[in-house]
Enzyme design. Structure first.
Site, PDB file in Angstrom:
ATOM      1  N   CYS A 100      35.851  34.595  36.031  1.00  0.00           N
ATOM      2  CA  CYS A 100      35.019  35.799  35.924  1.00  0.00           C
ATOM      3  C   CYS A 100      33.879  35.599  34.933  1.00  0.00           C
ATOM      4  O   CYS A 100      33.027  36.477  34.773  1.00  0.00           O
ATOM      5  CB  CYS A 100      35.860  36.998  35.519  1.00  0.00           C
ATOM      6  SG  CYS A 100      37.424  37.084  36.401  1.00  0.00           S
ATOM      7  N   SER A 109      38.479  47.387  37.344  1.00  0.00           N
ATOM      8  CA  SER A 109      37.178  47.183  37.981  1.00  0.00           C
ATOM      9  C   SER A 109      37.415  46.992  39.477  1.00  0.00           C
ATOM     10  O   SER A 109      38.488  46.582  39.888  1.00  0.00           O
ATOM     11  CB  SER A 109      36.475  45.966  37.382  1.00  0.00           C
ATOM     12  OG  SER A 109      37.300  44.824  37.471  1.00  0.00           O
ATOM     13  N   ILE A 147      36.543  45.671  43.586  1.00  0.00           N
ATOM     14  CA  ILE A 147      36.128  44.474  44.337  1.00  0.00           C
ATOM     15  C   ILE A 147      34.668  44.713  44.725  1.00  0.00           C
ATOM     16  O   ILE A 147      34.345  45.733  45.325  1.00  0.00           O
ATOM     17  CB  ILE A 147      37.030  44.290  45.577  1.00  0.00           C
ATOM     18  CG1 ILE A 147      38.451  43.924  45.126  1.00  0.00           C
ATOM     19  CG2 ILE A 147      36.448  43.241  46.521  1.00  0.00           C
ATOM     20  CD1 ILE A 147      39.479  43.940  46.244  1.00  0.00           C
ATOM     21  N   LYS A 156      33.663  48.008  35.068  1.00  0.00           N
ATOM     22  CA  LYS A 156      34.474  49.119  35.544  1.00  0.00           C
ATOM     23  C   LYS A 156      33.734  49.982  36.568  1.00  0.00           C
ATOM     24  O   LYS A 156      34.300  50.329  37.602  1.00  0.00           O
ATOM     25  CB  LYS A 156      34.878  49.959  34.314  1.00  0.00           C
ATOM     26  CG  LYS A 156      35.708  51.169  34.598  1.00  0.00           C
ATOM     27  CD  LYS A 156      37.075  50.769  35.097  1.00  0.00           C
ATOM     28  CE  LYS A 156      37.734  51.891  35.853  1.00  0.00           C
ATOM     29  NZ  LYS A 156      37.156  52.168  37.171  1.00  0.00           N
ATOM     30  N   HIS A 197      32.175  44.413  39.624  1.00  0.00           N
ATOM     31  CA  HIS A 197      32.495  43.088  39.083  1.00  0.00           C
ATOM     32  C   HIS A 197      32.444  42.026  40.180  1.00  0.00           C
ATOM     33  O   HIS A 197      33.480  41.526  40.622  1.00  0.00           O
ATOM     34  CB  HIS A 197      33.876  43.152  38.421  1.00  0.00           C
ATOM     35  CG  HIS A 197      34.307  41.886  37.741  1.00  0.00           C
ATOM     36  ND1 HIS A 197      33.431  40.893  37.351  1.00  0.00           N
ATOM     37  CD2 HIS A 197      35.554  41.444  37.405  1.00  0.00           C
ATOM     38  CE1 HIS A 197      34.127  39.897  36.799  1.00  0.00           C
ATOM     39  NE2 HIS A 197      35.399  40.201  36.827  1.00  0.00           N
TER      40      HIS A 197
END
Ligand SMILES: [Zn+2]
Lengths: 182, 391
Positions: free
Chosen positions: B83, B208, B210, B333, B337
């Site tokens: 990430c 968060s 998809i 959030k 993300h």
């Protein structure tokens, strides 16, 4: 056929992905193209007609003793014969002193729960299970072990004593390890 | 090492982007960044693509993006740091310029997670640990990994699920003011508390989403930057570190060691007193993939003492007007993300914040001219802390 991990996972994946596949067949039959409009956004989508199946084969050759241990109902870790470093997960090589001569030892039967969670939203390959508890347990041997915890999560507290079990997992029928309150 | 500036930034609309392909999505932010810097593709000497993939069809995203965006045959490469992939792309581009290899380099983060159904995505992210020892036998999920931290943190310091929800409420509030955010609706603590558990004690509203999205930044050497723009934003420092793949090897579950090391490294390079970093910073972007992650970030970065991060959000200290505004673009959030794009979009957002170019309602007051991005890969598997400055 009794439930084992292979047919349990296949059945679940069929359930998850089977229906969209039938719709895709119908779509191609009717329109000649694997193309549809996304009902939410109205965007035009092409559905991949080349399915990719992934199933890896992992080498456990150098930790064959760990596999032997599972067969005998034991969970084994390694200790470097040269420098004494302890490894769980067991390692065949010691990066601390660069030796690869390991002694295999059985882990202690009881540890202390450090933390845990309940997996409510499951990955595709675990969705045949009811919600399961995963915990990290501190072992007196000098390392922690991650595994399922067979307990009502409401009864769990940090520091609780946990007993290690090595056996066939119910419903999946392959040998793995988990914890239960001691 | 030469000085490096951000001279152009772009970010696509984040969300479920069924309307574009992966390279089309990348182009949205590439074009915006080129326009922002008033440059053409011919001016870009090299490009770095941050993409994690697996859930999307392209195996070689850097070449596909390079072809579509007209960057061929400039040197292009793909990087991956879970990430924190976006920050790894920025870092690679930064080093190409700092070392003198190139003068103008673009970092592009792009991710199309919705090319796969949700259970497949959950499976892919769950595998992002130490595969055999965490996933194969125990089916951990990404929320599950952070939930292990949440359980330990809450027991140790007395933070509650309501405290965690206050992070979600703040970030949704700012998401509602950001037209590019995936979620543009404010939420209440009650709505968050009533959402279903995904990995107890974390709920849907602690997590968060998809996301599909892209972001691009153009970096330039001092000499090139001064020709391109009157408002270069300098990369003062990038700190980075790794954590163990296997969570069971971590020391405790109340903070991310990798983030603490990355922060110390960045503060030292940027001349920031690690005891009082907020005195130097106007605004921060922190990695709130889950609400607990934002609270631990406050502590790992030294915005709050260990065990007191949740009090900052309880007191509203991370809203604009508080001690330090955090995630005023909605954060992971609410902004979303898109794994490989997230870190790049943090740099794009902070550049616009420092230039005072964001929507007025979410513009942090810029007095000190410094901003911080904290981008975590996996569950503290990678950590990047980047300091941007107007001078
Ligand atoms: Zn050794």
């Amino acid at each position: 056929m009794s439930d084992n991990v292979v047919n349990s996972v296949s059945k679940t994946l069929d359930k998850l992905y089977g229906e969209p596949l039938k719709q895709l067949e119908t779509l191609i039959g009717a329109t000649g193209l694997p193309v549809y409009k996304d009902p939410k956004s109205g965007a035009l989508l092409w559905v991949d007609v080349r399915e990719l199946r992934l199933r890896f084969t992992l080498s456990v050759n150098k930790i064959a003793k760990f596999v032997d241990g599972l067969r005998e109902g034991k969970l084994l870790y390694t200790v470097c014969k040269r420098c004494g470093a302890k490894y769980f997960p067991p390692q065949a090589d010691c990066p601390r002193c660069k030796a690869s001569d390991m002694e295999w030892r059985e882990t202690s039967p009881v540890g202390e729960l450090i933390t845990w969670t309940v997996i409510n939203v499951k990955p595709a390959s675990f969705s045949h299970h009811a919600d399961y508890v995963v915990g990290i347990v501190k072992m007196p041997d000098g390392f922690n072990i991650t595994a399922w915890v067979e307990a009502d999560p409401k009864t769990l507290k940090p520091g609780m004593k946990m007993r290690l079990l090595v056996d066939r997992r119910p419903g999946e029928n392959y040998i793995t390890y988990w914890f239960k309150p001691a | 090492m030469r000085k490096v500036a951000v001279v152009g930034v772009g970010t696509s609309k984040f969300g479920n982007r069924t309307d574009v392909s992966l390279p089309e999505l990348a182009w949205e932010s590439v074009k915006e960044a080129l326009d922002d810097a008033r440059l053409g593709t011919e001016d870009i000497e090299a490009f770095v693509v941050g993409n994690v993939g697996g859930w999307s069809s392209e195996m070689l995203p850097a070449v596909v993006v390079g072809e579509y965006c007209g960057l061929v045959p400039k040197s292009g490469v793909r990087v991956e740091a879970a990430c924190a992939t976006g920050s790894a792309a920025v870092r690679t581009a930064y080093h190409m310029i700092a070392s003198g290899e190139a003068d103008i380099v673009m970092a592009i983060g792009v991710e199309k997670m919705n090319e796969s159904p949700t259970p497949t995505v959950v499976e892919f992210i769950g595998r992002a640990g130490n595969y055999f020892w965490e996933f194969e036998n125990f089916g951990l999920t990404f929320p599950g990994y952070y939930a292990l931290y949440a359980t330990a943190y809450m027991h140790r310091y007395g933070a509650t699920e309501e405290d965690l929800c206050k992070v979600a409420v703040k970030n949704h509030y700012y998401g509602s003011l950001n037209p590019k955010a995936q979620f543009q609706k404010a939420i209440t603590v009650e709505e968050c508390l009533n959402s279903r558990y995904v990995a107890w004690p974390l709920k849907l509203y602690d997590s968060s989403p998809i996301t599909d999205g892209s972001s691009a930044v153009i970096l330039a050497s001092e000499e090139a930057a001064k020709k391109i723009t009157d408002t270069p934003v300098w990369i003062k420092a990038i700190g980075y570190a790794n954590g163990t793949a296997n969570l069971s090897k971590r020391l405790d579950f109340i903070g991310l060691e990798a983030a603490q090391i990355a922060a110390q490294m960045a503060y030292k390079k940027a001349g920031i007193d690690p005891q009082e970093p907020v005195k130097y910073l106007d605004v921060a972007e922190v990695h709130d993939c889950f609400t607990i992650a934002e609270i631990m970030a406050y502590e790992d970065l030294g915005f709050a003492k260990r065990g007191e991060g949740y009090k900052l959000v309880r007191e509203g200290q991370t809203y604009i007007g508080g001690l330090i505004p955090v995630n005023v673009d909605g954060g992971l959030k609410a902004k979303g993300h898109p794994i490989g794009a997230t870190g790049v979009s943090m740099i794009a957002e902070l550049t616009r914040q420092l230039r005072q170019q964001v929507e007025k309602s979410r513009q942090a007051p810029i007095r000190k001219g410094m901003a911080l991005a904290h981008n975590i890969g996996g569950t503290g598997h990678y950590a990047f802390v980047t300091i941007l400055s107007l001078s």
